[in-house]
Motif scaffolding. Structure first.
Motif, short mmCIF file in Angstrom:
data_model
loop_
_atom_site.label_atom_id
_atom_site.label_comp_id
_atom_site.label_asym_id
_atom_site.label_seq_id
_atom_site.Cartn_x
_atom_site.Cartn_y
_atom_site.Cartn_z
N VAL A 1 46.85 34.28 23.60
CA VAL A 1 46.94 33.47 24.79
C VAL A 1 46.22 34.20 25.92
N ALA A 2 45.36 33.48 26.66
CA ALA A 2 44.64 34.08 27.78
C ALA A 2 45.54 34.13 29.01
N VAL A 3 45.51 35.28 29.69
CA VAL A 3 46.32 35.50 30.88
C VAL A 3 45.39 35.86 32.04
N PRO A 4 45.37 35.05 33.12
CA PRO A 4 44.50 35.37 34.25
C PRO A 4 44.88 36.71 34.88
N LEU A 5 43.87 37.45 35.30
CA LEU A 5 44.09 38.70 36.03
C LEU A 5 43.53 38.55 37.43
N ARG A 6 44.26 39.02 38.40
CA ARG A 6 43.82 39.00 39.79
C ARG A 6 43.33 40.40 40.17
N LEU A 7 42.05 40.63 40.01
CA LEU A 7 41.48 41.92 40.35
C LEU A 7 41.25 42.01 41.86
N SER A 8 41.25 43.23 42.39
CA SER A 8 40.92 43.38 43.81
C SER A 8 39.43 43.14 44.04
N GLN A 9 38.61 43.40 43.00
CA GLN A 9 37.18 43.09 43.08
C GLN A 9 37.01 41.60 42.82
N LYS A 10 36.66 40.85 43.85
CA LYS A 10 36.63 39.39 43.77
C LYS A 10 35.25 38.82 43.47
N ASN A 11 34.21 39.63 43.64
CA ASN A 11 32.85 39.13 43.48
C ASN A 11 31.97 40.18 42.82
N ILE A 12 30.90 39.72 42.18
CA ILE A 12 29.79 40.57 41.78
C ILE A 12 28.60 40.03 42.57
N GLY A 13 28.15 40.79 43.55
CA GLY A 13 27.17 40.24 44.47
C GLY A 13 27.80 39.06 45.18
N GLN A 14 27.10 37.91 45.15
CA GLN A 14 27.64 36.71 45.78
C GLN A 14 28.35 35.79 44.79
N ALA A 15 28.43 36.20 43.55
CA ALA A 15 29.09 35.37 42.53
C ALA A 15 30.59 35.63 42.53
#
Length: 200
Positions: free
Chosen positions: A155-169
């Motif tokens: 089962v996939a579990v979302p993770l909330r990382l502190s790093q929200k972007n890679i560049g503008q993505a």
């Protein structure tokens, strides 16, 4: 299929991509408890990392930079990258043959405009790259809304990382865990609550 690719004049952008990707990978390893032999699926739109529309602005240099950053975190730990190609290749996976020795291989070589710049960078850098159509990865990073869910274990579990972007993505992350099955009388292995440990 050739198509137009783009170059980055401001090399500071590449350093930002490298730093963002490194932080994201380090966070994912810790949050998903990843270890040797496990697989992380990566979907990456270099167009989105540069603030462009998905699939419109393929940048090989950006794909190579992001790959090098991720590989710098995962490879020393024995973690494999599974690079998801773009939808022109039906989101096929590029991966080291060692990670999937018994998988059914398909014949395609990704290109920046038919597979994506990130998958192309992986294919060029891997020791023994192969293309496969399906995989069930232990965790994943979705860079720019490429939709990696089809390649994650249940089962996939979302993770909330502190790093929200890679560049503008935008960046989305996930880990997986075994399904809980049974009813009121079922007992569970508490070691599996946070994912798939290396011994499983």
């Amino acid at each position: 299929m050739a198509g137009i690719t783009y170059e980055i004049e401001d090399k500071g952008i590449l350093e930002q991509l490298r730093a963002d990707a490194t932080r994201a990978a380090e966070e994912l390893v810790e949050a998903a408890h990843l270890g040797k032999g496990q697989i992380v699926v990566i979907g990456c739109s270099t167009s989105e990392t540069l603030g462009q529309k998905l699939g419109s602005h393929s940048v090989p240099e950006a794909g190579k930079t992001i790959f090098e950053a991720l590989q710098g975190v995962f490879a020393p730990r024995g973690i494999f990258i599974a690079a998801q190609c773009c939808e022109h290749l039906n989101r096929a996976i590029i991966i080291e043959r060692e990670a999937v020795p018994n998988a059914e291989i398909v014949n395609v070589v990704p290109q920046p405009k038919a597979g994506g710049s990130f998958a192309t960078a992986c294919y060029k850098a891997f020791k023994n790259p192969v293309a496969i159509e399906h995989i069930k990865a232990d965790a994943g990073l979705d860079i720019g809304g490429t939709l990696i869910g089809m390649h994650l274990k249940e089962v996939a579990v979302p993770l909330r990382l502190s790093q929200k972007n890679i560049g503008q993505a935008s960046l989305a992350a996930a880990r997986t865990r075994p399904k809980f099955i049974g009813g009121d009388r079922a007992f569970y292995d508490v070691r599996l609550k946070d994912g798939y440990p290396k011994s499983c």
